[in-house]
Design an enzyme around this catalytic site. Sequence first.
Site, short mmCIF file in Angstrom:
data_model
loop_
_atom_site.label_atom_id
_atom_site.label_comp_id
_atom_site.label_asym_id
_atom_site.label_seq_id
_atom_site.Cartn_x
_atom_site.Cartn_y
_atom_site.Cartn_z
N LYS A 205 -0.98 3.83 -8.35
CA LYS A 205 -1.53 2.64 -8.98
C LYS A 205 -1.22 2.54 -10.47
CE LYS A 205 -3.89 0.36 -5.76
NZ LYS A 205 -3.76 -1.09 -5.50
N SER B 264 0.43 7.85 -0.72
CA SER B 264 0.10 6.96 -1.84
C SER B 264 -0.98 7.49 -2.76
CB SER B 264 -0.31 5.59 -1.31
OG SER B 264 -1.42 5.70 -0.44
#
Length: 508
Positions: free
Chosen positions: A51, A308
């Site tokens: 992110k 992720s």
Amino acid sequence: MTQQYIEKILTAPVYDVAIETPLDNMPRLSKRLGQRILCKREDLQPVFSFKCRGAYNKMYHLNSEERARGVICSSAGNHAQGVALSASKLGIMATIVMPGTTPAIKVDAVRRLGGQWVNVVLHGDFYDEASQHAQNLQKEGGLTYIHPFDDPDTIAGQGTIGLELLRQYPRPIDAIFAPIGGGGLMAGMALLIKALRPDIKLIGVEPDDAASMTHAVRHGERTTLDHVGIFADGVAVKQPGEHTYEIIRELVDDFVTVSTDETCAAMKDLFDDTRAIAEPSGALATAGLKKWAAQQDKKDLTLISVVSGANVNFDRLRYVAERAEIGEQREALLAVTIPERPGTFLKFCQLIGDLPVTEFNYRYQDAQQAQIFVGIQLNEGKQQLNSILETLSANGYEAENLTDNELAKLHLRYMIGGAGNGIDNERLFRFGFPERPGALLYFLQTLGAHFNISLFHYRNHGSDYGRVLCGIQSDDAASLEQHLERIGYEYEEETQNPAYRRFLQPSR
């Protein structure tokens, strides 16, 4: 549109805060599946997720007036940390709104990363409440809203992962798998990869209880799900982004949805091969890769998944370990009716052969029969389970497979006591309680004295929400449902669940 995005991706200055993460081999999983499996380790970023790439790219491109006014976002985890790190690096004041239920470890991480540049606001019990509060503050203060996924600069920042991946593995790639929540990661990667290597299949992976993008693409419009599952909280999005939907609808080849158990099994695979401790959404792509690969006739394919993130509470790993065995089809949970007489347990064990019994729960029911809840370790998956069920049936044992029964896995296997007597009009519900002080008191006060609670089971799973099983006596269905709606917690009725009928439902 694609050319503009490619330029944004190629010029994104994400390495001010991010690192080029490695592409690791997964030899054990490769051997088991007969494919060549690799994983892109975005869990190794400074904020333990991808992110920071998108957040920094968006904030870097703000003009001087926007930087002076400051930014705001709403997030319960990874996006908040990315914004906090970017704010500190760029010297931009950031207001970050998080639900009041957010675990302290995540709140502390945001404050640590942002330092003097971050103001954390805790508001509401759920993400939607925090998001609405952030939007109100944004309008009041003229702040710039940093969207977690639906912004061109954010999408471009995430797309740098695709650029790295193709450079790190220039040889043929058959398919790349990435998790989808709002779609920023997959959209950014798809724009870059399809422009340079259109031969590579791109496959999005979502939880089967939060498949908002899959649902939208297959229905041809951005629909909104009524409810989403909370286990893989990093992708628990009810509606995909507007920009991301258009990109993914055009460029992504296929979608795979996976269960909680399959996700837990993928977390174990990642640990076994790389020692990565991925969060549930971080392991989602690997779970989808495994499911897709198992359906292919061709072997020796090169398949890559994006890991992720790794922002997982340590106490959640107990739950993950328990569910991983079921996700790999190495454990079955059965409800079996056995005669109430000496030697029946011995005979039962003889029928299942040398397979270990992982647990055995029993309660006397009556003089004729007993209900047992039993876990059995498997070596050969579903085929072996079907053989066991056939053997039990042939020998007069009534058996029911509860391996995929959420009530059984979340609650029943940890409960004792069995069915009650003299309890009328009982209805059974599963609730998601926000993990905050006063959640139970609020539940009881709102329910009021109109209904009697006849069963209650809670177990902490290390997430933002607790799972609660509750029996409520009521002869007024409409009134009960009004009270439940007023409470505002997500719930599902389980009165007709076979696990309840066998083990917990009061005798008539």
